[in-house]
Structure formats: C-alpha cells, structure tokens
Design an enzyme around this catalytic site. Structure first.
Site, PDB file in Angstrom:
ATOM      1  CE  LYS A   1      -5.018   6.040   9.064  1.00 25.10           C
ATOM      2  NZ  LYS A   1      -3.928   5.643  10.250  1.00 25.10           N
TER       3      LYS A   1
ATOM      4  CD  GLU B   1      -3.375  -1.734   3.005  1.00 22.05           C
ATOM      5  OE1 GLU B   1      -3.451  -0.850   3.745  1.00 22.05           O
ATOM      6  OE2 GLU B   1      -3.878  -1.727   1.874  1.00 22.05           O
ATOM      7  CG  ASP B   2      -1.868   2.563   6.443  1.00 19.94           C
ATOM      8  OD1 ASP B   2      -2.342   2.075   5.307  1.00 19.94           O
ATOM      9  OD2 ASP B   2      -2.210   3.709   6.779  1.00 19.94           O
TER      10      ASP B   2
ATOM     11  CG  ASP C   1      -1.771   1.105   1.347  1.00 22.92           C
ATOM     12  OD1 ASP C   1      -2.389   1.607   0.473  1.00 22.92           O
ATOM     13  OD2 ASP C   1      -1.772   1.853   2.501  1.00 22.92           O
ATOM     14  CG  LEU C   2       1.588   5.789  -1.803  1.00 24.33           C
ATOM     15  CD1 LEU C   2       3.091   5.662  -2.068  1.00 24.33           C
ATOM     16  CD2 LEU C   2       0.993   6.527  -3.055  1.00 24.33           C
ATOM     17  CG  ASP C   3      -1.947   7.405   0.432  1.00 20.51           C
ATOM     18  OD1 ASP C   3      -1.298   8.087   0.013  1.00 20.51           O
ATOM     19  OD2 ASP C   3      -3.171   7.257  -0.243  1.00 20.51           O
TER      20      ASP C   3
ATOM     21  CB  SER D   1      -2.082   2.829  -4.046  1.00 23.74           C
ATOM     22  OG  SER D   1      -2.572   4.203  -3.374  1.00 23.74           O
ATOM     23  CB  ALA D   2      -7.551   3.218  -2.575  1.00 27.03           C
TER      24      ALA D   2
ATOM     25  CB  THR E   1       0.038  10.534   1.916  1.00 27.19           C
ATOM     26  OG1 THR E   1       0.357   9.103   1.709  1.00 27.19           O
ATOM     27  CG2 THR E   1       1.422  11.400   1.200  1.00 27.19           C
TER      28      THR E   1
ATOM     29  CE  LYS F   1      -5.825  -1.107  -0.841  1.00 30.24           C
ATOM     30  NZ  LYS F   1      -4.444  -0.459  -0.500  1.00 30.24           N
TER      31      LYS F   1
HETATM   32  C1  BG6 Z   1      -6.145   5.316   0.055  1.00 30.75           C
HETATM   33  C2  BG6 Z   1      -6.014   6.258   1.179  1.00 30.75           C
HETATM   34  O1  BG6 Z   1      -4.744   5.150  -0.127  1.00 30.75           O
HETATM   35  O2  BG6 Z   1      -6.243   6.324  -0.841  1.00 30.75           O
HETATM   36  C3  BG6 Z   1      -7.489   6.995   1.267  1.00 30.75           C
HETATM   37  O3  BG6 Z   1      -5.813   5.542   2.430  1.00 30.75           O
HETATM   38  C4  BG6 Z   1      -7.658   7.503   0.149  1.00 30.75           C
HETATM   39  O4  BG6 Z   1      -7.538   7.606   2.564  1.00 30.75           O
HETATM   40  C5  BG6 Z   1      -7.796   6.759  -0.906  1.00 30.75           C
HETATM   41  O5  BG6 Z   1      -9.156   8.251   0.302  1.00 30.75           O
HETATM   42  C6  BG6 Z   1      -7.838   7.536  -2.248  1.00 30.75           C
HETATM   43  O6  BG6 Z   1      -6.910   8.756  -2.491  1.00 30.75           O
HETATM   44  P1  BG6 Z   1      -6.991   9.625  -3.485  1.00 30.75           P
HETATM   45  O7  BG6 Z   1      -5.707  10.196  -3.611  1.00 30.75           O
HETATM   46  O8  BG6 Z   1      -7.534   9.057  -4.786  1.00 30.75           O
HETATM   47  O9  BG6 Z   1      -8.179  10.746  -3.327  1.00 30.75           O
HETATM   48 MG    MG Z   2      -2.775   3.210   3.480  1.00 25.73          MG
END
Ligand code: BG6
Ligand code: MG
Length: 213
Positions: A43, A167-168, A7-9, A112-113, A15, A143
């Site tokens: 998240k 993952e966090d 996962d990224l964020d 990542s989402a 972030t 997710k």
């Molecule tokens: C996920 C985050 O990685 O991405 C969420 O954990 C976030 O908090 C989601 O809403 C979507 O991100 P973005 O950058 O497309 O708005």
């Molecule tokens: Mg995350």
C-alpha cells in the site's frame, strides 16, 4: 491546520482491494501466492516497486522487459475494475468531510502514488473537490519518501507544519512524518501504529479532533 492532504487508494475509495486482486492474479499466474498481511506492505508504494516486492516473495527473477510486460498486464486487470467504478464507491463520509473542510477555509490536495489517480477522480466525479492533485506522474520517489506530500503542500502554498495527511498505508504515515506533517490513519490502529490518530473512516472524524493534533 490550514491544509489537508489525502491519499486516494484506500482513503477516498476502496481501490486498495482492486490493487490487491490484480497483484494476486499476477502472482498466481507466475505460480505463487501472497497474503493480505503481506499486501499491507504494497500500500502506498509505486507500481514498479510493488512488482519488485512481489517477485521477491515468489523468488521469481525477470528481465527488465518482462517486468514492464507484467506491470502493464497488472495495470490492465486493475483498470478493468476502475472502468466499472461509479460515484457510489466513494467511501462513507468522505464528501461531507471534504465539504466541511472547504467551508472552514481549509485547502485540500490529493497526494497519491497512483498514475491512475486522475482517471479514478473522474470516474467517481470528485476532481472538483481538490485544490491540487499530485499523483504518481509528478513524483520520482515512492512513499515512505515525503516527496508527494511536500509537493502537495507546496502546490497549496503552506509549510508542512500547517498540513495534515490522511493515509491508509504504513508507508504513507511514515512519508507524512518524514515531511514534517501530522498523519491521520484511516484503518486499524493495530496496522497504523505510528499514526497520530487512527479512525476507521470519515464518519467517525470531527474537525475538533484535527485541530487537537
Ligand atoms: C498507491 C497504491 O496509491 O498507488 C498502491 O496504494 C499502488 O497499491 C500505487 O501500487 C501505484 O498505483 P498505479 O495505479 O499507478 O499502479
Ligand atoms: Mg492508500
């Protein structure tokens, strides 16, 4: 273990904090607030699903057009933080850990989402660390649906049983398991209760711990 999906964020960079600040500003401008505890539920889930949850907490109803406007506003506030990011924000131990994986012949993908994932990878100068990048522009289901990780495994050419997810988010751990993968939680064991292993960060993780999974 042949492949690792990250996962990224909140895993590669913090972030997650910027998302929280931007969502909280949106709630405040709509006349309510929410807690860090509630934020855990946001998240890993997509932008529009996050907005729906937040609006339900504040008991606010908006038209589809208003929702698009507020989501775009939140993203602008979020991007103001992202544009100021530097490679120094990569979380401790991440680069060394990914380098060790590479040296051991393990493939690496991002799952990542976020639709902002490519921009963030560019800001932190880490795009070259990943053999494949699956982000929120490639998926149709958020997710805890396993889609993002299944696409990551497929892009690397391995079955889910050969993959470990990092993952966090509670939703991300569930996504990994639903996809038939092991999940390492990055964060607190009190929050990530379903993870196969939880570490506070990558400096506390060894390859042997992964192979033991
Ligand atoms: C996920 C985050 O990685 O991405 C969420 O954990 C976030 O908090 C989601 O809403 C979507 O991100 P973005 O950058 O497309 O708005
Ligand atoms: Mg995350």
């Amino acid at each position: 273990m042949k492949a690792c999906l990250f996962d990224l964020d909140g895993v590669i960079v913090d972030t997650a904090v910027y998302h929280f600040k931007a969502w909280r500003r949106l709630a405040n401008e709509l006349g309510f607030d929410f807690t860090e505890h509630q934020n855990e539920q946001l998240k890993g889930i997509s932008r529009m699903e996050s907005l729906e949850r937040i609006l339900s907490w504040g008991d606010v109803s908006l038209s589809p057009e208003e929702k698009e406007t507020w989501a775009a506003r939140k993203n602008e506030w979020y991007l103001a933080y992202v544009r100021q990011m530097t490679p120094a924000e990569v979380l401790p131990g991440v680069k060394d850990f990914l380098t060790t994986l590479h040296k051991n012949g393990i493939k690496i993908a991002l799952g990542s989402a976020s639709k902002n994932a490519p921009l963030i990878l560019e800001r932190i100068e880490m795009a070259s660390y990943f053999d494949a990048v699956i982000d929120g522009t490639h998926t149709t289901r958020s997710k805890p649906d396993p889609e993002v990780f299944l696409l990551g495994a497929q892009a690397l050419g391995f079955p889910p049983s050969d993959c470990i997810v990092f993952e966090d988010a509670v939703a991300g751990i569930e996504a990994a398991h639903r996809g038939g993968m092991k999940a390492v939680g990055i964060g607190s064991p009190e929050v990530l209760t379903e993870a196969d292993l939880v570490v506070p960060g990558f400096t506390q993780l060894t390859l042997d711990q992964l192979f033991a999974l």
